[in-house]
Design a protein around this motif. Structure first.
Motif, PDB file in Angstrom:
ATOM      1  N   GLY B 141      70.049  12.392  24.938  1.00 20.22           N
ATOM      2  CA  GLY B 141      71.434  12.008  24.689  1.00 20.22           C
ATOM      3  C   GLY B 141      72.444  13.095  25.019  1.00 20.22           C
ATOM      4  O   GLY B 141      73.645  12.864  24.961  1.00 20.22           O
ATOM      5  N   ARG B 142      71.968  14.315  25.347  1.00 16.22           N
ATOM      6  CA  ARG B 142      72.891  15.386  25.706  1.00 16.22           C
ATOM      7  C   ARG B 142      72.928  15.525  27.228  1.00 16.22           C
ATOM      8  O   ARG B 142      72.026  15.061  27.922  1.00 16.22           O
ATOM      9  N   THR B 143      73.986  16.166  27.721  1.00 15.91           N
ATOM     10  CA  THR B 143      74.039  16.446  29.167  1.00 15.91           C
ATOM     11  C   THR B 143      74.547  17.873  29.386  1.00 15.91           C
ATOM     12  O   THR B 143      75.171  18.460  28.495  1.00 15.91           O
ATOM     13  N   GLU B 144      74.233  18.409  30.545  1.00 17.01           N
ATOM     14  CA  GLU B 144      74.800  19.686  30.976  1.00 17.01           C
ATOM     15  C   GLU B 144      75.291  19.513  32.414  1.00 17.01           C
ATOM     16  O   GLU B 144      74.863  18.594  33.108  1.00 17.01           O
ATOM     17  N   SER B 145      76.158  20.427  32.836  1.00 17.01           N
ATOM     18  CA  SER B 145      76.594  20.381  34.241  1.00 17.01           C
ATOM     19  C   SER B 145      75.664  21.264  35.075  1.00 17.01           C
ATOM     20  O   SER B 145      74.961  22.121  34.525  1.00 17.01           O
ATOM     21  N   TYR B 146      75.687  21.038  36.399  1.00 16.42           N
ATOM     22  CA  TYR B 146      74.878  21.867  37.284  1.00 16.42           C
ATOM     23  C   TYR B 146      75.243  23.347  37.092  1.00 16.42           C
ATOM     24  O   TYR B 146      74.374  24.223  37.092  1.00 16.42           O
ATOM     25  N   ALA B 147      76.560  23.615  36.912  1.00 14.83           N
ATOM     26  CA  ALA B 147      77.020  24.999  36.737  1.00 14.83           C
ATOM     27  C   ALA B 147      76.482  25.593  35.434  1.00 14.83           C
ATOM     28  O   ALA B 147      76.060  26.754  35.391  1.00 14.83           O
ATOM     29  N   GLU B 148      76.455  24.778  34.389  1.00 14.08           N
ATOM     30  CA  GLU B 148      75.928  25.274  33.110  1.00 14.08           C
ATOM     31  C   GLU B 148      74.443  25.619  33.226  1.00 14.08           C
ATOM     32  O   GLU B 148      73.980  26.618  32.685  1.00 14.08           O
ATOM     33  N   VAL B 149      73.711  24.763  33.931  1.00 18.54           N
ATOM     34  CA  VAL B 149      72.285  25.031  34.116  1.00 18.54           C
ATOM     35  C   VAL B 149      72.103  26.329  34.908  1.00 18.54           C
ATOM     36  O   VAL B 149      71.278  27.183  34.555  1.00 18.54           O
ATOM     37  N   ALA B 150      72.920  26.504  35.951  1.00 13.78           N
ATOM     38  CA  ALA B 150      72.823  27.718  36.768  1.00 13.78           C
ATOM     39  C   ALA B 150      73.061  28.952  35.905  1.00 13.78           C
ATOM     40  O   ALA B 150      72.327  29.944  36.010  1.00 13.78           O
ATOM     41  N   ARG B 151      74.074  28.887  35.045  1.00 15.91           N
ATOM     42  CA  ARG B 151      74.342  30.023  34.145  1.00 15.91           C
ATOM     43  C   ARG B 151      73.172  30.237  33.192  1.00 15.91           C
ATOM     44  O   ARG B 151      72.728  31.359  32.979  1.00 15.91           O
ATOM     45  N   ALA B 158      74.110  29.910  41.672  1.00 18.14           N
ATOM     46  CA  ALA B 158      73.100  29.041  42.303  1.00 18.14           C
ATOM     47  C   ALA B 158      73.292  27.567  41.948  1.00 18.14           C
ATOM     48  O   ALA B 158      72.329  26.824  41.762  1.00 18.14           O
ATOM     49  N   VAL B 159      74.545  27.124  41.874  1.00 22.58           N
ATOM     50  CA  VAL B 159      74.811  25.744  41.481  1.00 22.58           C
ATOM     51  C   VAL B 159      74.157  24.751  42.441  1.00 22.58           C
ATOM     52  O   VAL B 159      73.535  23.770  42.033  1.00 22.58           O
ATOM     53  N   ARG B 160      74.281  25.058  43.729  1.00 19.67           N
ATOM     54  CA  ARG B 160      73.705  24.154  44.724  1.00 19.67           C
ATOM     55  C   ARG B 160      72.169  24.131  44.624  1.00 19.67           C
ATOM     56  O   ARG B 160      71.537  23.074  44.724  1.00 19.67           O
ATOM     57  N   ALA B 161      71.598  25.296  44.377  1.00 19.21           N
ATOM     58  CA  ALA B 161      70.132  25.369  44.252  1.00 19.21           C
ATOM     59  C   ALA B 161      69.658  24.592  43.012  1.00 19.21           C
ATOM     60  O   ALA B 161      68.572  24.003  43.019  1.00 19.21           O
ATOM     61  N   VAL B 162      70.475  24.597  41.968  1.00 18.55           N
ATOM     62  CA  VAL B 162      70.140  23.802  40.789  1.00 18.55           C
ATOM     63  C   VAL B 162      70.137  22.322  41.169  1.00 18.55           C
ATOM     64  O   VAL B 162      69.237  21.563  40.774  1.00 18.55           O
TER      65      VAL B 162
END
Lengths: 167, 208
Positions: B141-151, B158-162
């Motif tokens: 039920g939660r979400t994260e952004s690609y940028a958050e995952v990269a951090r 590495a946003v694109r790599a994520v």
């Protein structure tokens, strides 16, 4: 294609053919055991098989060995050839009401080599070169065995068929 | 038919030799898969399950669940890849995936929020593997952004790599790459298609 197919694909493509060959070679009663042993051994050896190998010939080769093992361990041939039994063989066709005159029992009474060559040629559709590699001898000898076997089957069937009855 | 003309074709027509009922082959196949598994020579077992997002292929090695695939990926192509990258000793063996199938079914019915299955990340390496390990920690039920995952994985640029790691996730649904969105809240991509991503996010929003 030099990629190795998933083994599942081999079972899907060749499972029925291998079962037909097993039935013709060891008889319907033991065919399923031989099939299982064949595919289990094939699965074990599959990673080492060259990707461009003829998979059906390879499977029939394994089935050939496994059928010999099965017949040895039972200490007998699948169906006696010396005499046509008066009572139905316990290894005849289950549930088919086989009266000893059907094609299966005719095939079963052929000499071992003829029966195998006919199964490998006409049920598995292998070339005589491949068959010779499996049963031994030359391709020409395998071809002769197939031809003699067919001749013998033909005469048995004619002899067993009352006039006017169609197969 | 004239009996004196017995030849190859007649042999091919002998029903007691030729007729192979599908049930017979099915039974033989199941017996083979069972024995192969017991003898330790079934390297990859798979099963196909029906879900609200279509057919899913579940594949497992001795170590754990190794692949979840959507039908749109082409199930034959997926199996071919498993054959090349893991082992060609592959059989459909539903019994080996009983627990995985049960948990997937529970997930889609909203009764399961966390998968509790052994996972085999053999198909993923390096940075992508690091990303997948992080994704498993994003709760239902939660979400994260690609940028958050990269951090979060220590490589904020590495946003694109994520994005690539998510797009090539070998275990969608179970490793929840569908919980990663663009920073503006739009969906981004998904290996199962955007409809499937939407379905999963709605399911989780409703059941959370």
């Amino acid at each position: 294609m030099d990629m190795k197919q998933p083994f599942e694909k081999l079972v899907e493509l060749h499972g029925a053919t291998v079962l037909r060959v097993c039935r013709a070679v060891v008889g319907p009663a033991e065919a399923e055991d031989v099939w299982q042993e064949t595919f289990l051994a094939a699965l074990r050896a599959y990673p080492e098989l060259p990707p461009d190998a003829n998979k059906e010939a390879w499977l029939v080769t394994i089935a050939h060995r496994k059928s010999i093992d099965a017949m040895r361990s039972n200490g007998r041939r699948p169906v006696p050839i010396e005499a046509v039994p008066e009572t139905p063989s316990p290894h005849g066709v289950p549930g088919s009401g086989d009266d000893g005159c059907g094609l299966w029992s005719s095939v079963a009474r052929l000499p071992d080599k003829q029966r195998r060559v006919i199964a490998y040629r006409y049920l598995a559709d292998l070339a005589f070169n491949d068959i010779a590699a499996i049963v031994g001898g030359t391709p020409a000898a395998a071809r002769r065995a197939a031809s003699d076997g067919l001749k013998s089957l033909r005469s048995r069937l004619v002899a067993s068929q009352p006039e006017g009855e169609s197969a | 038919m004239n009996n004196t003309e017995l030849g190859p074709v007649d042999i091919a027509l002998a029903p007691e030799l030729i007729t192979v009922e599908p049930e017979v082959l099915g039974r033989l196949h199941a017996g083979l898969a069972e024995r192969a598994s017991r003898e330790g020579i079934l390297d990859v077992a798979y099963r196909i399950v029906e879900t609200p997002v279509g057919k899913l292929l579940l594949a497992s090695t001795e170590r754990g669940l190794v692949r979840v695939a959507y039908e749109r990926e082409g199930l034959d192509a997926v199996l071919n890849t498993l054959s090349e990258r893991l082992s060609p000793r592959i059989l459909e063996a539903p019994a080996r995936l009983g627990e995985a199938a049960r948990q997937v079914e529970e997930y889609f019915s909203g009764r399961r929020h966390v998968f509790d299955l052994p996972i085999d990340l053999a198909l993923s390496a390096g940075f992508r593997r690091t990303v997948l390990q992080h994704l498993s920690g994003i709760g239902f039920g939660r979400t994260e952004s690609y940028a958050e995952v990269a951090r979060a994985v220590g490589n904020p640029k590495a946003v694109r790599a994520v994005g690539t790691a998510c797009a090539t996730n070998p275990l969608p649904v179970v490793v929840p790459c569908h919980r990663v969105l663009r920073s503006d809240g739009s969906l981004g991509g998904y290996i199962g298609g955007l409809d499937a991503k939407t379905t999963l996010l709605r399911l989780e929003a409703a059941a959370a």
